[in-house]
Design an enzyme around this catalytic site. Structure first.
Site, mmCIF file in Angstrom:
data_model
loop_
_atom_site.group_PDB
_atom_site.id
_atom_site.type_symbol
_atom_site.label_atom_id
_atom_site.label_comp_id
_atom_site.label_asym_id
_atom_site.label_seq_id
_atom_site.Cartn_x
_atom_site.Cartn_y
_atom_site.Cartn_z
ATOM 1 N N GLU A 1 -8.127 0.834 23.867
ATOM 2 C CA GLU A 1 -9.236 1.289 23.015
ATOM 3 C C GLU A 1 -10.390 0.296 23.150
ATOM 4 O O GLU A 1 -10.346 -0.803 22.592
ATOM 5 C CB GLU A 1 -8.728 1.369 21.566
ATOM 6 C CG GLU A 1 -9.631 2.141 20.640
ATOM 7 C CD GLU A 1 -9.070 2.229 19.210
ATOM 8 O OE1 GLU A 1 -7.835 2.179 19.039
ATOM 9 O OE2 GLU A 1 -9.886 2.331 18.293
ATOM 10 N N HIS B 1 -18.365 3.832 18.482
ATOM 11 C CA HIS B 1 -17.199 4.363 19.192
ATOM 12 C C HIS B 1 -17.609 5.328 20.288
ATOM 13 O O HIS B 1 -17.108 5.273 21.397
ATOM 14 C CB HIS B 1 -16.295 5.123 18.200
ATOM 15 C CG HIS B 1 -15.196 4.271 17.670
ATOM 16 N ND1 HIS B 1 -13.928 4.725 17.450
ATOM 17 C CD2 HIS B 1 -15.181 2.974 17.311
ATOM 18 C CE1 HIS B 1 -13.180 3.747 16.983
ATOM 19 N NE2 HIS B 1 -13.926 2.675 16.884
ATOM 20 N N ASP C 1 6.692 -9.228 21.334
ATOM 21 C CA ASP C 1 7.167 -7.889 20.961
ATOM 22 C C ASP C 1 6.298 -7.336 19.831
ATOM 23 O O ASP C 1 6.485 -7.679 18.665
ATOM 24 C CB ASP C 1 8.636 -8.038 20.518
ATOM 25 C CG ASP C 1 9.264 -6.729 20.091
ATOM 26 O OD1 ASP C 1 8.538 -5.735 19.923
ATOM 27 O OD2 ASP C 1 10.501 -6.707 19.925
ATOM 28 N N LYS D 1 -4.099 -0.477 10.243
ATOM 29 C CA LYS D 1 -4.090 -0.136 11.681
ATOM 30 C C LYS D 1 -5.206 -0.894 12.382
ATOM 31 O O LYS D 1 -5.058 -1.381 13.499
ATOM 32 C CB LYS D 1 -4.247 1.382 11.866
ATOM 33 C CG LYS D 1 -4.020 1.882 13.277
ATOM 34 C CD LYS D 1 -5.286 1.942 14.127
ATOM 35 C CE LYS D 1 -5.001 2.552 15.496
ATOM 36 N NZ LYS D 1 -6.195 2.561 16.359
HETATM 37 C C1 MEV Z 1 -9.675 2.501 14.778
HETATM 38 O O1 MEV Z 1 -8.832 2.169 15.834
HETATM 39 C C2 MEV Z 1 -9.469 1.556 13.611
HETATM 40 C C3 MEV Z 1 -10.238 1.897 12.347
HETATM 41 O O2 MEV Z 1 -9.945 3.217 11.933
HETATM 42 C C4 MEV Z 1 -9.805 0.908 11.300
HETATM 43 C C5 MEV Z 1 -10.344 1.183 9.910
HETATM 44 O O3 MEV Z 1 -10.617 2.349 9.583
HETATM 45 O O4 MEV Z 1 -10.444 0.206 9.140
HETATM 46 C C6 MEV Z 1 -11.737 1.821 12.580
#
Ligand code: MEV
Length: 439
Positions: free
Chosen positions: A87, A394, A297, A281
């Protein structure tokens, strides 16, 4: 592709060429597919041998981009971070946040604790109180019994640091755990821990067999395995500054307004599971990329991180903001059981390069570096979300993926990139523009 609906016996015993042929026969274009899979094999036979040995039933390689993020100032030392991730925005985000904080004093990190956990799960039919009272004796027997496995680690000041007995018979009749704490020094130590635990199980058997008033048949060993919930292997990392120093953080917002919106977003991740999962995430984007690059890992760290995020009984944000007077702090504390020796770290040539790029850190330094990658990505994501939104950035990064998909030539890439400099990127818009160019 049509997978045969019969059981394939002894698949692992075929050579990799035979396996590749067997697999490719299932594709619509077997020869073309075989050539394609083969084109990803490493031309240097020695390197391919290493890669094939790492796993099982290997028929090709799956390359991911190896990226670097500069300007990570952690405890006054500058690092260039290796990040393996597909990404693109993650590396851009990490780099931008790293530079932002390097100009404001950098990351401050410390290792809170560095003890890894393992468990012996067993059923015990005898008198539970007698077993509990015998724990000091059991402990010294086990420490003596596992010596052949722990001796080398002890020579490096590691080894078993604690043994506790947990009575879980209220949950499952007769169920007990031996909770064992390990110091594995710079090793991730999974094999060491699991070997120790299996020895502990035999040691338990022997002790029960040879101690008066106890009987081995009362003991039924179930499992001996490390735990990925390393709640005693924690790293703490933070960035902080005077709120006025956040003035440049986002266009059109002064530092106070930026900090207020940022803190609110982190609070939402604390109270709402849907947001918390995505927020975390974003942290793991950075952590995993660094971990993968260093041959550790990442599944283990992921599992532990999410369990830690739910330690209160409610899944929440891993990071938090503290606002006081005129001060902004952004803090992340999470489990990070990593190693810089053993495992893949010394086998995968790129993992070795990554560790060299980081100055050959020990495990504790690597814990802090991985946490910095996590906090940087979290900061960048929340900053974008609460200011410009993430899609603008993005989609700009995504433009090159769309152009790849649409098989754009170098000339088309140049023209399209220039065209979309001040326009909204979408798959449809890029396809339409390319079609126009190609007319
Ligand atoms: C995308 O890979 C990660 C995000 O969604 C994290 C977030 O929303 O804080 C941009």
């Amino acid at each position: 592709m049509k997978v045969p609906q019969t059981i394939i016996k002894g698949f692992s015993k075929y050579t990799s060429t035979e396996k590749l042929e067997m697999v490719c026969k299932l594709f619509a274009a077997p020869d073309k597919t075989k050539n394609s899979f083969e084109s990803f094999l490493h031309p240097d036979g020695n390197i391919q041998h290493i890669l094939s040995q790492i796993s099982e039933n290997t028929i090709s390689n799956y390359p991911l981009p190896y990226n670097v993020a500069p300007n990570f100032l952690i405890n006054d030392k500058m690092y260039m971070l290796p990040m393996v991730i597909e990404e693109s925005s993650v590396v851009a985000a990490a780099s931008s946040a790293a530079r932002f904080w390097a100009e404001r004093g950098g990351f401050k990190a410390h290792v809170v604790s560095n003890i890894k956990n393992g468990q012996l799960h067993f059923l015990y039919k005898g008198d539970p109180d007698k077993l509990k009272n015998a724990l000091p004796e059991i402990k010294s027997h086990l420490l003596y019994y596992v010596k052949p496995v722990t001796r080398n680690m002890e020579a490096r000041s590691g080894g078993i640091v604690s043994i506790k007995l947990n009575d879980r018979s209220a949950d499952i009749p007769g169920y007990f755990q031996l909770d064992v704490g390990f110091n594995t020094r710079d090793a991730m130590g999974a094999n060491f821990i699991n070997s120790c635990l299996e020895e502990c199980s035999s040691g338990m058997q022997q002790w029960l067999n040879t101690t008066e008033g106890f009987s081995e048949p009362d003991y039924e060993p179930l499992m001996a395995i490390l735990s990925n919930y390393n709640d005693n292997c924690l790293v703490n990392i933070s960035v902080s500054c005077n709120i006025n120093a956040l003035d440049g953080a986002a266009k059109g917002l002064d530092g106070h307004e930026f900090a207020r919106r940022f803190a609110l977003a982190v609070k939402i991740a604390d109270i709402d599971v849907h947001r918390a999962t995505t927020h975390n995430k974003g942290i793991m984007n950075g952590v995993d990329a660094l971990i993968l690059a260093t041959g550790n890992d990442f599944r283990a760290i992921e599992a532990g991180a999410h369990a830690w995020a739910a330690r209160s009984g409610k899944y929440s944000s891993l990071s938090r903001v503290e606002l006081s007077d005129n001060h902004f702090s952004f803090i992340l504390e999470m489990p990070m059981a990593l190693g810089t020796v053993g495992g893949l770290t010394g086998i995968h040539p790129l993992a070795t390069h990554s560790l060299e790029m980081l100055g050959k850190p020990g495990a504790e330094e690597l814990m802090m570096i991985a946490a910095a990658a996590g906090l940087a990505n979290n900061f960048a994501a929340v900053r974008s979300l609460t200011t410009t939104g993430i899609q603008a950035g993005h989609m700009k990064m995504h433009l090159s993926n769309i152009l790849l998909q649409l098989k754009a030539t170098p000339d088309e890439i140049e023209k399209t990139t220039a065209y979309f400099k001040d326009k909204k990127v979408s798959h449809q818009a890029v396809a339409t523009h390319l079609a126009e160019l190609r007319k």
